[in-house]
Design an enzyme around this catalytic site. Structure first.
Site: not given
Lengths: 693, 693
Positions: B149, B188, B442
């Protein structure tokens, strides 16, 4: 991805403002209640923004200790303002702060709203003078907190375990926590702030209990902050939100206070130990109503912020749909499904804005009437108490309904931001955590909704016996006339115009609410017929009672909204009418089963209503950004880079995140990461281990 | 309040266990999938509880920095276990950790699930060997993150802006972020942990774009952790939840990587700059499905915890109803309205448990079939891809539906705890914040639901043309036969037994789902008839498409639940049947309009269904605590003093709060509180100010 220069975010939002269908500034005045109010609000928003103490965009990065200390540093500023500036201005400042900085609002409100409010509502004139003289209004010498709830009892105030026993020998009360569950719990301001507490305790005189009354108990020495003898206090630590307020627990071990520290406006205890009950105990309800009414306004105000963020972002964010060469991606707000996600919430927000205005005015009128009453039991008092009962029940239902609605609006708006809604810097995750407590405090929402339902059932039963119906329940008129069969009108015709006019929607909701109330009455009576007690019959009918209260409150909001539309300036009426229709129609589609069962709408008419909702969303979409502009929150109050007026979301979001989280070496590289990366297998086999046999 | 000795909390919960209607341990085995699995779970729960690193009840009191450091210290422990213990055990450990410590689960999962998963799915065999050799599985030398992303693009992966341009001269790719919005965002592990990143970027070869592909880019020196040339990384700081994982942003400025670092299992780029597209691009879908399927299980597992807390507390907490002398207050769970709040959520949880089991099994079967396929375009491949498409669509709908359902369950359970639900130490406020991201990552839930709806519309249209319907959509058979008019059966009789049998409910939901799909088809075709493109016609029908997917998913869950009931041991069947009926009936009452419009149920039958819901709640109430016992979470996993097995809620809640927040002097008494209390009015008037005129 094609090589398209997307229109800039700023240009994307600017084009939204090109041709609003209504005069934006006029709508602001109409929402606020006039130009003077709007300008006062603007002055206060600017003052807060320019006060370095009131920086809020760094809140996510403060520790609990820093959060609380920062909050305390603001208490004094506001206490000085509260005592030196006009009341209207102070109330408006608090109302803005409840959106900008809700945790601080609570920290401050505990003293001024709860502690001082308890004095106002329950102290005699002489007691009030005494506590004022000691600084209870201005926080000079006294900072108060409000000791109602206990570890084992919240909603059931009558069940509180703390006792206050009169010692006639010394003319003192002995305040005591007899059990662990009697520990006062959730007491805002107790952990770090308060010197005094308005303690709810069971009044015991001559071995007889007289119910929960209020006693002012000193907690700490005002010079040293040392705990008073017999007082133990602890910190409740971290909460879901509102960490600015230092909730604590308090335990009393035979703490002695003068008899005069019991607040005696209603129940009195004499020197000789006589307990004198008040003639009009119900008047104590008034204090409860104020909190509930103000939460309807809060819900509207917080929802305005959430929708400002979600709507502006949706006008800037582009996603998919840019397949063809030279075509930019599509704005979120141009997707019918995104309109369907946000714009019914916009309509709900307007419904709450206008409902809040009306119930606030009604409440103030009622309180004015009550203050005129002498403390005697004449006809005017009886009337006022009837009125009070209705307002009490209606406000209970409204508080629950609007706080739930707002909580849902916040989370729907947050989710509509996609991944960025999960950042602490885009505003809505904290808004959710802060707001969630509104669904519990000042009365758990389920219990309040049931209270409202109980009132509806009781009123319908009284109406059957010939009692007049209050204005807000006039829709029950036909319904209670005979055997309870509802002779409602049905909607005729199934064009979208036909099913969705405001008059039709008002009639539709009235019919459904009447139906729901009659169902609850039927269940209640079935309970009685089974031989249950009145209370048990109410429990037996609780699901339908809850439902009746919800249907009534939808109806109530729609009627309030429609009434305000009728009174609005002609230039605003088209857009407000459409919003009111969207509120009524969307809510009806969500509960279509009710309308089909009451036979107000047919299946085909429900389909027409759905088509109307889609149409209304696409119309309101054209004004969506202008509607958020009319809410007139400055960027400071919106406090989210995604909700900026100028649409410059990405630059400012990046700036905020990077300035609050400057680059630093990873603190645990040497201790944890390096050994992880450089380790070798520790489970390698050594020489075979032979086992002697 | 009367002077009644209340039954102790422990006695209150003990009496709930006196006579369960089913063998509790048997139900645990049935839920887990057998005694062996239950015992393995118990062993792992105990291991975690006894590992000091895995203390979790102090999480609310950790700062962001402490939270992240603690999480990192656990990474190594788990990495060692993951490589030395059987896969089944590792998966189960992760599944338990996803409930106990969801933020850490993400920290760990980024490497093993996302980074390593990208290698598994997209690397060639030779590439896989290369990265394994460098330590990509065991985190020896490499820690990975997943760079999909960007600031400006999330759901629309095709619209990503990062580029990877082949430099044929040097046989390298140049990875570059051309704009601010191209900055990788939400990555992350980027801020503090990762050495390498699986970067999604637009493949550009010879000035031609070939869509988003995956490239392994080194971010940091593995010895010094210094950033590699051209790589900039920042910290995204505080989030709504899951602060254990260090999300960051990454910006690339002409970063060069060898051509071989593009993962080439599907698309290949040769030395000479030829781009070879794969024959079966759709096979890449498989990787997406796994995450979605696992979120159905997660939803069930987290809901089990929330209900354990809420149900046990409701069996201990007493409130009101203790009016008569000698009568204790009433347990929350004995109020019909409290049963109505919690027990339908219990039924939903069981529906998710059994659905998760079936979809997981189906997914594993499908993946097995796919791995057998050669990479060629034969008939078996076509079949498998059809299957894959269906699983892809169904899992999209299920992921969205179950994560939304679970999020609602958490918050409803939290609210049912009253004020104590707002404490950070009772477990559910953090559970909400942690879980909320499941509705976005997701695949945003709204987009996934629409995807499922699109599949349903397309399948109905194909069926009309004679294509066979997949098993899960067989209920469309009659519906698509002719002009689209639904010839559904209607329910006959209106006794509660009649309307609420599992067979009736299955037929009812099938009929409503078929109706909703046909409505979406109708809207889609209306769009086409207006001259819209296929994509635009889908947008035009998005509200009904979303609705169709929701109705289909309810139906799907009910059928899965019923199928599991049929296979369950006879001793469990009565209680499971009742739960399945409650799931179907309560959901139907919530959507009664659908059933009235499809004419499956009449108004009288809906009333009978409501009566059944009340009845079922009162029956299941008797087993409520035993059902939470069957979930078999230890107190450590439940991690809430209010959800303790032994019911000793008040003592242990008090102990936890006081031990984590020991008494300390108020830190800012001297600096802030004393001056506040002791100040005098600063606004007092001085001598009159005379103005010269």
């Amino acid at each position: 991805m094609s090589d398209v220069a997307h229109p800039s975010p700023k240009a994307s939002i600017a084009e939204e403002r090109a041709s609003p269908s209504f005069p934006v500034r006029e709508l602001t005045y109409w929402i606020d209640g006039g130009r003077r109010v709007t300008e006062l609000k603007e002055r206060i928003m600017l003052e807060l923004e320019r006060d370095p103490l009131w920086r809020v965009n760094d809140h996510p990065n403060l520790t609990l200790a820093e959060t609380r200390e920062r909050a305390m540093s603001k208490v004094r500023r506001l206490a000085d303002l509260a005592t030196s500036r006009p009341l209207e201005e102070s109330l408006m400042r608090m109302s803005i702060i409840s959106v900008v900085d809700p945790g601080f609002w609570t920290r401050f409100g505990v003293h001024f709203g709860l502690f001082f409010g308890a004095l106002q509502g329950q102290a005699t004139a002489a007691q009030m003078a005494y506590w004022m003289d000691r600084g209870a209004l201005s926080m000079q010498g006294i900072t108060g907190c409000f000791g109602m709830t206990e570890l084992g009892h919240g909603s059931n105030v009558a069940g509180l375990e703390t006792t206050a026993t009169l010692d006639e020998r010394t003319d003192e009360f002995v305040v005591h926590s007899p059990t662990l569950t009697a520990t006062k719990w959730w007491i805002g301001g107790a952990a770090h702030t308060a010197t005094h507490c308005a303690v709810y305790a069971q009044l015991i005189v001559k071995n007889k209990r007289h119910g929960a009354k209020t006693f002012v108990v000193q907690l700490r020495d005002t010079k040293t902050f040392a705990l008073m003898p017999g007082v133990e206090i602890g910190d409740l630590g971290k909460k879901m939100g509102r960490d600015q307020i230092d909730n604590g627990w308090i335990r009393f071990t035979h703490v002695r206070i003068p008899r005069s520290h019991m607040l005696m406006r209603h129940t009195k205890v004499t020197r000789s130990g006589d307990v004198i009950e008040p003639p009009l105990a119900q008047l104590a309800y008034g204090a409860l109503i104020q909190g509930r009414v103000s939460m309807v306004s809060d819900s509207a105000n917080v929802a305005k912020r959430a929708l400002t963020i979600a709507t502006r972002y949706a006008s800037v964010r582009r996603q998919f749909g840019g397949g063809a060469p030279g075509v930019a991606e599509t704005k979120l707000i141009d997707y019918p499904i995104h309109q369907y996600r946000l714009l019914p919430l916009m309509a709900q927000t307007f419904a709450m804005i206008f409902t809040a205005r009306e119930v606030t005015a009604n409440y103030e009128k009622l309180m004015g009437e009550l203050s005129e009453l002498s403390d005697s039991n004449d006809a005017a008092a009886a009337d006022a108490i009837k009125n009070l009962k209705e307002t009490h029940a209606t406000s209970a239902g409204l508080k629950a309904f609007c706080t739930w609605m707002c909580l849902n609006i916040i989370d729907q708006c947050r989710q509509s931001l996609g991944g960025h809604g999960y950042s602490a810097y885009t505003g809505l995750s904290q808004a959710y955590s802060d707001f969630a407590v509104h669904c519990t405090w000042e009365g758990d929402n389920t219990i309040l909704t049931l209270q409202c339902g109980r009132y509806l059932v009781a009123t319908a039963l009284e109406a059957r016996k010939g009692q007049p119906l209050p204005e807000n329940l006039s829709y029950l008129r036909g319904a209670v006339s005979s055997a309870g069969a509802l002779s409602s009108r049905a909607c005729t015709g199934d064009t979208p115009e036909n099913v969705s006019s405001l008059d039709t929607l008002k009639a539709a909701w009235s019919s459904v609410a009447a139906n729901a109330i009659l169902n609850a009455v039927r269940d209640f009576e079935a309970g009685l017929a089974k031989g249950l007690s009145k209370d048990d019959a109410y429990e037996f009918s609780s699901a339908s009672r809850l439902h009746a209260a919800r249907m009534h409150t939808y109806t109530y909001l729609l009627h309030r909204f429609a009434a305000q539309v009728d009174q609005s300036p002609a230039t605003l009426r088209p857009v407000l009418t459409l919003l009111a229709q969207l509120f009524g129609a969307h809510s009806a589609v969500q509960h279509s089963g009710e309308f089909l069962q009451s036979k107000f709408y047919s299946g085909a008419q429900i389909e027409a209503l759905k088509a109307f909702v889609t149409h209304a969303c696409s119309e309101i979409r054209k004004d969506a950004v202008s509607l958020t502009d009319a809410f007139n929150y400055t960027d400071y109050v919106v406090n989210s880079p995604l909700g900026r007026f100028d649409g410059d979301v990405y630059e400012k979001y990046f700036e905020l995140v990077t300035s609050l989280n400057p680059a630093k070496p990873v603190p645990y590289f040497d201790s944890l990461i390096k050994p992880l990366l450089e380790r070798t297998n520790e489970t390698e086999l050594g020489p075979d281990l032979e086992i002697d046999e």
